[in-house]
Scaffold this active site. Structure first.
Site, short mmCIF file in Angstrom:
data_model
loop_
_atom_site.label_atom_id
_atom_site.label_comp_id
_atom_site.label_asym_id
_atom_site.label_seq_id
_atom_site.Cartn_x
_atom_site.Cartn_y
_atom_site.Cartn_z
N ALA A 76 0.82 -1.19 0.19
CA ALA A 76 0.05 -0.05 -0.02
C ALA A 76 0.71 1.23 0.01
CB ALA A 76 -1.03 -0.13 1.19
N GLY A 119 0.56 -4.96 1.02
CA GLY A 119 -0.83 -4.84 0.23
C GLY A 119 -0.65 -5.52 -1.12
N GLU A 122 -1.01 -9.16 -0.67
CA GLU A 122 -2.44 -9.54 -0.45
C GLU A 122 -3.08 -9.43 -1.66
OE1 GLU A 122 -2.39 -6.04 2.76
OE2 GLU A 122 -3.01 -7.68 4.14
N GLU A 142 4.76 -5.06 7.04
CA GLU A 142 4.06 -4.28 7.74
C GLU A 142 4.55 -3.73 9.14
OE1 GLU A 142 2.61 -6.43 5.70
OE2 GLU A 142 1.04 -5.65 4.79
#
Ligand code: DAK
Length: 268
Positions: A76, A119, A122, A142
């Site tokens: 992200a 992300g 993910e 993260e």
């Protein structure tokens, strides 16, 4: 590969790949090279709309999502997240875009090269099969930012590679090679750095050559296994099996076998 431009986007390139004899393959390429395809909110919305457009298009049988040689996606967008407060995060709920990404019914194949982190990993794990170049690097780093995975990482990684290795990955932020993740069971296959996209597209074409209703129900049943009991899952499977007896392709598939010819799928 016979691609054509689908529609204008800022952070992704969308195209269709012809597949004579079968349904087409929809291709989404993340294209934010200056930030290693970091997933800012506008990019995620573009991916979601592209997924949904392919999902609704009867000419598309399978979707491939890819990044660049250097990065599928490095996570992200940290710079975007750094600006958002808890209250803003909660009220704007922009990350709910992930819920719509999760509901795509057609099979999605990730073609990964380089970094698939946070992300990015993910988004990869949201796909149904993962074709990875030898140079790929997977991880959930993260923890090094003071946060945890937020788009299903703690759940999907654990289901894919088990508690012991998932704990190691998420609690230490360790980065894994494609070979390691293949051995742990996250990845469908590891292929050469030069051919990973072609290999993923070839796999997508193979799926797009199969009867679409059965493909879709098979995906639904497999995903169901993650959130039901074995009893409930088997019942769900059986009902979907019965449902397929109402499809034209069930008649065609069985007749073709008996008549010793290749089936001609109607995807109905
Ligand atoms: N965000 C923003 N920019 C990024 C980025 C990222 N994740 N990753 C890389 N970039 C940018 C860099 O800042 C740099 O930009 P400039 O400085 O040139 O402007 C450019 O991309 C090139 O990166 P590097 O210079 O760092 O390149 P290197 O080859 O040296 O290093 C690297 C590559 C991948 C090792 C490094 O860039 C890196 O460590 N990146 C961060 C990886 C990371 O920590 N990823 C996890 C992010 S947190 C949620 C859903 C999802 C999430 C959270 C919530 N909800 C639904 C609630 C997910 C969270 C995350 O993913």
């Amino acid at each position: 590969m016979g691609k054509k431009t689908y529609k204008e986007n800022r952070f992704i390139i969308v195209s269709e790949i012809e597949n004579p004899g079968g349904l087409k393959v929809g291709l989404i390429q993340l294209n934010r090279p200056d930030a290693l395809n970091a997933l800012n909110i506008p990019l995620l919305y573009e991916v979601m709309y592209a997924y949904e457009a392919f999902d609704e298009d009867n000419d598309i049988g399978c979707i491939v999502i890819t990044g660049s040689q250097k990065a599928f996606a490095a996570g992200a967008d940290i710079k975007e997240m750094a600006e958002i407060s808890t209250v803003e995060m909660y009220f704007r709920d922009k990350f709910a875009v992930w819920d719509r990404i999760r509901r795509i019914k057609k099979p999605i194949i990730a073609a990964v090269s380089g970094y698939a982190l946070g992300g990015g990993n993910e988004l990869v794990m949201n796909c149904d099969m993962i074709v990875a170049a030898e140079n790929s690097k997977f991880g959930q780093p993260e923890i090094n930012l003071g946060i945890i995975p937020g788009a299903g990482g703690t759940q999907r990684l654990t289901r894919a590679i088990g508690k012991a290795k998932s704990m190691e990955a998420i609690l230490t932020g360790k980065i894994y090679t494609a070979k390691e993740m293949y051995e742990l069971g996250l990845i469908t296959k590891v292929v050469s750095n030069d051919t990973y996209l072609d290999d993923a597209v070839a796999l997508a074409k193979e799926v797009a050559n199969k009867p679409a209703v059965a493909v879709r129900l098979a995906k639904e049943c497999i995903l169901k296994s993650f959130d039901t009991t074995i009893e409930g899952g088997i019942e769900f499977e059986r009902k979907n099996f019965y449902l397929l007896f109402a499809s034209e392709d069930k008649v065609e598939g069985m007749n073709a076998f008996i008549e010793k010819r290749k089936p001609v799928w109607k995807h109905k």
